[in-house]
Design a protein around this motif. Sequence first.
Motif, PDB file in Angstrom:
ATOM      1  N   UNK B  17       0.653  -1.045   0.352  1.00 17.33           N
ATOM      2  CA  UNK B  17      -0.132   0.190   0.287  1.00 17.33           C
ATOM      3  C   UNK B  17       0.456   1.117   0.404  1.00 17.33           C
ATOM      4  N   UNK B  18       2.062   1.478   0.302  1.00 21.27           N
ATOM      5  CA  UNK B  18       3.164   2.432   0.242  1.00 21.27           C
ATOM      6  C   UNK B  18       3.633   2.435  -0.991  1.00 21.27           C
ATOM      7  N   UNK B  19       2.844   1.971  -1.949  1.00 20.72           N
ATOM      8  CA  UNK B  19       3.521   2.338  -3.421  1.00 20.72           C
ATOM      9  C   UNK B  19       2.575   3.127  -3.661  1.00 20.72           C
ATOM     10  N   UNK B  20       0.718   3.220  -3.031  1.00 21.43           N
ATOM     11  CA  UNK B  20      -0.060   3.763  -4.366  1.00 21.43           C
ATOM     12  C   UNK B  20      -0.188   4.751  -3.873  1.00 21.43           C
ATOM     13  N   UNK B  21       0.438   6.026  -3.100  1.00 21.52           N
ATOM     14  CA  UNK B  21       0.377   7.713  -2.679  1.00 21.52           C
ATOM     15  C   UNK B  21       1.095   7.776  -3.695  1.00 21.52           C
ATOM     16  N   UNK B  22       2.359   7.284  -4.616  1.00 21.64           N
ATOM     17  CA  UNK B  22       3.461   7.726  -5.835  1.00 21.64           C
ATOM     18  C   UNK B  22       2.910   7.106  -6.902  1.00 21.64           C
ATOM     19  N   UNK B  23       2.192   6.078  -6.952  1.00 20.68           N
ATOM     20  CA  UNK B  23       1.507   5.869  -7.712  1.00 20.68           C
ATOM     21  C   UNK B  23       0.528   7.173  -8.279  1.00 20.68           C
ATOM     22  N   UNK B  24      -0.782   7.194  -7.531  1.00 18.05           N
ATOM     23  CA  UNK B  24      -1.462   8.137  -8.367  1.00 18.05           C
ATOM     24  C   UNK B  24      -1.035   9.591  -7.877  1.00 18.05           C
ATOM     25  N   UNK B  25       0.024  10.143  -6.911  1.00 21.29           N
ATOM     26  CA  UNK B  25       0.599  11.325  -7.446  1.00 21.29           C
ATOM     27  C   UNK B  25       0.930  11.186  -9.316  1.00 21.29           C
ATOM     28  N   UNK B 119     -10.698   1.246   8.136  1.00 24.24           N
ATOM     29  CA  UNK B 119     -10.880   0.439   7.356  1.00 24.24           C
ATOM     30  C   UNK B 119      -9.829   0.110   6.263  1.00 24.24           C
ATOM     31  N   UNK B 120      -9.078   1.411   5.764  1.00 24.72           N
ATOM     32  CA  UNK B 120      -7.895   0.595   4.698  1.00 24.72           C
ATOM     33  C   UNK B 120      -6.964  -0.060   5.880  1.00 24.72           C
ATOM     34  N   UNK B 121      -6.553   0.157   6.928  1.00 27.35           N
ATOM     35  CA  UNK B 121      -5.643  -1.116   7.401  1.00 27.35           C
ATOM     36  C   UNK B 121      -6.291  -2.834   7.592  1.00 27.35           C
ATOM     37  N   UNK B 122      -7.708  -2.444   7.930  1.00 27.76           N
ATOM     38  CA  UNK B 122      -8.636  -3.412   8.489  1.00 27.76           C
ATOM     39  C   UNK B 122      -8.359  -4.724   6.979  1.00 27.76           C
ATOM     40  N   UNK B 123      -9.483  -3.774   6.069  1.00 25.32           N
ATOM     41  CA  UNK B 123      -9.316  -4.295   5.234  1.00 25.32           C
ATOM     42  C   UNK B 123      -8.020  -5.391   3.823  1.00 25.32           C
ATOM     43  N   UNK B 124      -7.270  -4.442   4.306  1.00 25.05           N
ATOM     44  CA  UNK B 124      -6.371  -4.572   3.162  1.00 25.05           C
ATOM     45  C   UNK B 124      -5.219  -5.134   4.465  1.00 25.05           C
ATOM     46  N   UNK B 135      10.178   2.153  28.551  1.00 20.16           N
ATOM     47  CA  UNK B 135      10.310   3.674  27.736  1.00 20.16           C
ATOM     48  C   UNK B 135      10.408   4.464  26.575  1.00 20.16           C
ATOM     49  N   UNK B 136       9.284   3.862  25.981  1.00 16.62           N
ATOM     50  CA  UNK B 136       9.179   4.163  24.790  1.00 16.62           C
ATOM     51  C   UNK B 136       7.626   4.529  24.581  1.00 16.62           C
ATOM     52  N   UNK B 137       7.196   5.294  23.849  1.00 16.38           N
ATOM     53  CA  UNK B 137       5.310   5.161  23.625  1.00 16.38           C
ATOM     54  C   UNK B 137       5.385   4.800  22.595  1.00 16.38           C
ATOM     55  N   UNK B 138       3.842   4.250  22.668  1.00 18.97           N
ATOM     56  CA  UNK B 138       3.579   3.588  20.999  1.00 18.97           C
ATOM     57  C   UNK B 138       4.090   4.768  20.228  1.00 18.97           C
ATOM     58  N   UNK B 139       3.717   6.072  20.698  1.00 20.30           N
ATOM     59  CA  UNK B 139       4.143   6.918  19.401  1.00 20.30           C
ATOM     60  C   UNK B 139       5.791   7.715  19.158  1.00 20.30           C
ATOM     61  N   UNK B 140       6.929   7.034  19.491  1.00 20.75           N
ATOM     62  CA  UNK B 140       7.739   6.730  19.822  1.00 20.75           C
ATOM     63  C   UNK B 140       8.172   5.773  17.990  1.00 20.75           C
ATOM     64  N   UNK B 141       8.626   6.748  16.766  1.00 19.02           N
ATOM     65  CA  UNK B 141       8.965   6.657  15.796  1.00 19.02           C
ATOM     66  C   UNK B 141      10.373   5.525  15.997  1.00 19.02           C
ATOM     67  N   UNK B 142      10.900   5.579  17.065  1.00 20.72           N
ATOM     68  CA  UNK B 142      12.304   4.357  16.792  1.00 20.72           C
ATOM     69  C   UNK B 142      11.420   3.508  18.156  1.00 20.72           C
ATOM     70  N   UNK B 143      10.972   3.103  18.024  1.00 24.38           N
ATOM     71  CA  UNK B 143       9.519   2.133  18.524  1.00 24.38           C
ATOM     72  C   UNK B 143       9.313   1.612  17.506  1.00 24.38           C
ATOM     73  N   UNK B 144       8.684   1.937  16.334  1.00 23.64           N
ATOM     74  CA  UNK B 144       7.605   1.356  15.552  1.00 23.64           C
ATOM     75  C   UNK B 144       7.603   1.884  14.286  1.00 23.64           C
ATOM     76  N   UNK B 145       7.582   0.161  14.136  1.00 23.05           N
ATOM     77  CA  UNK B 145       7.162  -0.272  12.451  1.00 23.05           C
ATOM     78  C   UNK B 145       5.666   0.353  11.928  1.00 23.05           C
ATOM     79  N   UNK B 146       6.453   1.063  10.704  1.00 18.63           N
ATOM     80  CA  UNK B 146       4.418   1.501  10.021  1.00 18.63           C
ATOM     81  C   UNK B 146       4.344  -0.075   8.791  1.00 18.63           C
ATOM     82  N   UNK B 147       3.060   0.523   8.198  1.00 21.85           N
ATOM     83  CA  UNK B 147       2.875  -0.162   6.373  1.00 21.85           C
ATOM     84  C   UNK B 147       3.349  -2.324   7.200  1.00 21.85           C
ATOM     85  N   UNK B 148       3.501  -2.515   8.505  1.00 18.17           N
ATOM     86  CA  UNK B 148       3.236  -3.377   8.538  1.00 18.17           C
ATOM     87  C   UNK B 148       2.584  -4.679   7.791  1.00 18.17           C
ATOM     88  N   UNK B 149       2.832  -5.526   7.255  1.00 18.22           N
ATOM     89  CA  UNK B 149       1.978  -6.868   6.364  1.00 18.22           C
ATOM     90  C   UNK B 149       1.855  -8.094   7.963  1.00 18.22           C
TER      91      UNK B 149
END
Lengths: 80, 165
Positions: B17-25, B119-124, B135-149
């Motif tokens: 899904x990470x390719x969807x935005x660049x493709x539409x642009x 909905x998008x994340x749940x369906x896809x 010591x890390x929160x769920x918003x900490x970018x160093x402790x989170x990985x996004x777009x994980x299938x």
Amino acid sequence: MVIAAFIAVQIVSLSITLLFIQQYKQISLKHIRLLHSIDDSKYPHCKIHSSVIVWIYTIVMITLTIGMSVLFYSFPNLDL
Amino acid sequence: MSSNSEQIVKILSTHWVKYARPLSMYIILTGACFLLFMLAGELAEGTPIALHGVLFTAMIMLYLVNHWFFHKLLSEAMEDIIITNQRVIWLKESLFIQDDMRQIPLNRIRGVEAHKRGIRQTVLHYGTIWFDTGGTGSQDINATIEFVPHPNDIARLINHNITPE
């Protein structure tokens, strides 16, 4: 003058393509080396995706270069 | 195989899904370039300066759009997540711009949470995984990985391999 500018744009574009492909190869090799330091029978996931993208990129840029040349030289009333 | 008996459990990349935005642009911007070429065609009977200007603008814009698009695609494709029985390695690269490597030893991880929001994340079937290292929160970018299938499966897999200190 117009032809020189056109050729310059084409050369710069092809150079950018080559630079990107070179950089992609370096990054890909780095990932492979890291993975092989753990298990030399495995390959990174990015290798499959990026190889396909690089081939599409190469084909698109070659097509674009040829297409632009044809368009440029066949354009009506373009004072070269 | 490495001498310290480290074994690879799973190798994965982030969700397509990470390719969807660049493709539409890319589609929108390429369309704009072709409109400029059509405008150049209309100007063919007019002044040569305007014709040259529009034609070169369209050509340079088309090249820039293509280079930007493939740079974006290659950068997105160069993301790897490697899970071993000792650590989680996350490689995020962007050609000439970014070169990040994060390693989290499994013995430092207290738990892993998977989040699927909307909905998008749940369906896809993709989402975010968060590593609780104390010591890390769920918003900490160093402790989170996004777009994980399939983040729940990945979190379960990591939790299964965790051996707290």
